[in-house]
Design an enzyme around this catalytic site. Structure first.
Site, PDB file in Angstrom:
ATOM      1  N   ARG A  68     -18.110  -8.727 -14.839  1.00 50.64           N
ATOM      2  CA  ARG A  68     -18.413  -7.958 -16.057  1.00 50.64           C
ATOM      3  C   ARG A  68     -17.528  -6.713 -16.175  1.00 50.64           C
ATOM      4  NH1 ARG A  68     -24.976  -7.375 -15.760  1.00 50.64           N
ATOM      5  NH2 ARG A  68     -25.567  -9.451 -16.536  1.00 50.64           N
TER       6      ARG A  68
ATOM      7  N   GLY B 246       0.796  -1.224   0.000  1.00 51.85           N
ATOM      8  CA  GLY B 246       0.000   0.000   0.000  1.00 51.85           C
ATOM      9  C   GLY B 246       0.820   1.260   0.000  1.00 51.85           C
TER      10      GLY B 246
ATOM     11  N   THR C 137     -21.605  -8.591 -11.403  1.00 50.68           N
ATOM     12  CA  THR C 137     -21.239  -7.207 -11.722  1.00 50.68           C
ATOM     13  C   THR C 137     -19.725  -7.028 -11.730  1.00 50.68           C
ATOM     14  OG1 THR C 137     -23.196  -6.546 -10.506  1.00 50.68           O
ATOM     15  CG2 THR C 137     -21.681  -4.810 -11.083  1.00 50.68           C
TER      16      THR C 137
END
Length: 576
Positions: free
Chosen positions: A350, A75, A347
């Site tokens: 996709r 990070g 979702t």
């Protein structure tokens, strides 16, 4: 992004080392630049590095002077310069890495250290003196992180950036909850992040302050330009990515003007002694390798988003790369996408496929970090199903729920689609301070009415029509353009093709006989069924418990696509 693998309290750590390095290697795509490991007592930390800050000196795991504390981080810590200044106790920093400040923070605050960090992170720290391991994940879960245990080594705890590093050695795995810290001393998790907006039942009443929204988002983007490597912006042509690109380009032009002032021509400054990032005065010290800000988009040929992205790029003056992909490219990548995502949510799959293909092209250009617009729809109620919110209380409750679940959907997509190719995505909308401002606005202001389209207050905050001395951020038609769900905006043919392909791959008979090991988690469409079977090819069944499905609220549709929501169709047929 980097890849982490760690194991605390392994019964035979030396013998386990080759396995640990192999597990870490499963995430090497996240950190292709360097590998490192550290062993102390019965604990091992392994790290696969993507170098963006402290490039020359920040190899990990980072170790303090006497070798008693080791740290592996994935990070970016945006306030590291500020923290270094604030920590009064002397600490001998060995590197210019933004992550090294976590060690002196831990020395001073123990498990309260994560509260002081401003950034996206998951990390594991080992304190040899106390034989103690502490692990933490950022407040919203922008970086992916998992915790595992194994019945073969009952006392041991395992941590990793991805599921694929854990399932060969663990038989119980959970997603490490965002905003939590784990302490091996108590063998438990504690929540360290509980902001004012955390309770969804507490409905805020603060009136909207447009200037504050603008200022806070600008500062948020500024922080995320902390880098020593070439970076760019993802630009879909939608509101969120366009605003992010606009603010980044303003800063880019400001930096370039500064350079020209300092002398004719551009000389790379010597950063060997300098820490990049933002300081107390909001001044950014960074190094821009590309003389022009590059922006990137992807779509099927003639996709609605590509046209909009090119328009925004022309307006802003970024060097734009409008990549296209074919339906076959997308379908061919599907199994790899699900392997990298570690999810079978419809979702997410996709929308991740185009992003995954785009990330590969961006990395091939030598860019290592991009800014992205995730989070805005959750904060401002931008999804089209928010039209159906019955009142402001419900509207607010749903925005809080969505932000809390970002780590299972859009953050997961942004993190893993890009990390698959060693690219890092940073998300300014999910900045702690920006969330504090935006989630505390009276939700009545966010409601969608016949006079206010979705995300009205965000658009209004960057509308400079009544400020003649301020250069516009975006062209009006983009600032006020209706939302396209990313998987729809890349071209409507993409979702249709996935559904057709699912029809071919999944028979009615198969739908009637789901696998017994799926339990209650039965796919409700052939497309969902298809993705689940691909997921099962890559991961054992118990990994499925880490997957959460994205579904709209207040909607009768089972298809999660924005286009399936009736409001969207009405808008495009010029009806209300």
């Amino acid at each position: 992004m980097c890849g982490i693998f760690a194991c605390h309290h392994h019964p035979d750590v030396q013998k386990f080392k080759p396995t640990a390095l192999r597990m870490a290697k499963a995430a090497r795509h996240r950190g292709p630049d360097w590998s490192g490991n550290f062993i102390g007592n019965k604990t091992i930390l392994a790290h696969e590095r993507l170098s963006i800050v402290g490039v020359g000196s920040g190899a990990q795991p980072l170790v303090n002077e006497d070798g008693s504390i080791a740290l592996a981080v994935n990070g970016e810590i945006y306030n590291h310069r500020i923290l270094r200044k604030q920590l009064k106790e002397p600490y001998n920093y060995k590197t210019n890495s933004d992550c090294e400040v976590i060690i002196p923070l831990y020395m001073k605050y123990g498990t309260e250290a994560p509260q002081h960090l401003d950034g996206m992170f998951s990390w594991v720290l080992f304190d040899k003196t106390q034989d103690r391991t502490v692990a933490a994940r950022d407040p919203v879960g922008i970086t992916s992180f998992f915790l595992g245990r194994s019945s073969e080594t009952p006392g041991a705890v395992y941590f990793a950036s991805e599921l694929k590093c854990l399932h060969p050695v663990c038989d119980v795995i959970i997603a490490f909850p965002p905003g939590h810290v784990y302490d091996s001393k108590t063998n438990s998790m504690a929540r360290y992040f509980e902001p004012t907006w955390w309770d969804p039942m507490r409905v805020p009443s603060t009136p909207v302050d447009y200037k504050l929204i603008r200022k806070t988002l600008e500062r948020s983007v500024l922080k995320r330009l902390m880098a020593e490597v070439p970076y760019g912006v993802l630009l879909s042509g939608g509101l969120d990515s366009s605003l992010t690109a606009s603010i980044a380009q303003r800063e880019s032009l400001r930096q370039r003007a500064l350079m020209q002032k300092r002398g004719n021509g551009y000389k790379t400054p010597d950063y060997s002694e300098k820490l990049v990032g933002i300081d107390d005065d909001n001044e950014l010290s960074t190094v821009t390798f590309l003389p022009q800000l590059h922006s990137f988009s992807i779509g099927l040929p003639n996709a609605p988003d590509t046209k909009a992205a090119i328009e925004v790029a022309d307006f802003l003056g970024t060097k734009h790369h409008a990549f296209t992909f074919t339906i076959d490219d997308g379908l061919d990548a599907l199994s790899d996408v699900i392997y990298h995502l570690e999810s079978y949510d419809v979702t997410t799959v996709r929308a991740s496929t185009p992003m995954y293909l785009l990330s590969r092209k961006i990395k091939a250009m030598g860019v290592k970090m991009v800014l992205s617009g995730e989070g805005s729809d959750e904060i401002f109620g931008g999804y089209l199903y928010f039209h159906a919110a019955p009142n402001k209380e419900e509207f607010h409750k749903e925005t809080v729920r969505r932000v809390k679940f970002l780590h299972t959907s859009d953050c997961l997509r942004a993190n893993k689609s890009t990390s698959a190719w060693g690219l890092e995505a940073r998300v300014p909308f999910l900045d702690k301070q920006f969330l504090e401002v935006a989630m505390n606005i009276d939700p009545q202001e966010k409601m969608i009415t016949k006079d206010r389209i979705e995300k009205y207050i965000l658009r209004k905050a960057f509308d400079t029509t009544d400020e003649p001395d301020v250069k516009p951020y975006l062209p009006d038609k983009i600032l006020w353009r209706q939302k396209e769900q990313f998987s729809d905006g890349v071209g409507y043919g993409w979702i249709d093709a996935l559904k057709e392909q699912a029809e071919i791959n999944v028979t009615d008979e198969m739908m009637k006989t789901p696998k017994p090991e799926w339990g209650d988690d039965i796919p409700d469409s052939k497309e969902a069924f298809w993705y689940r079977t691909i997921f099962d090819q890559h991961f054992p069944p118990y990994c499925a418990s880490t997957v959460v499905r994205w579904t709209p609220t207040w909607s009768k549709q089972t298809d999660p696509s924005g286009r399936a929501i009736t409001t969207h169709v009405a808008k495009y047929e010029d009806k209300d």
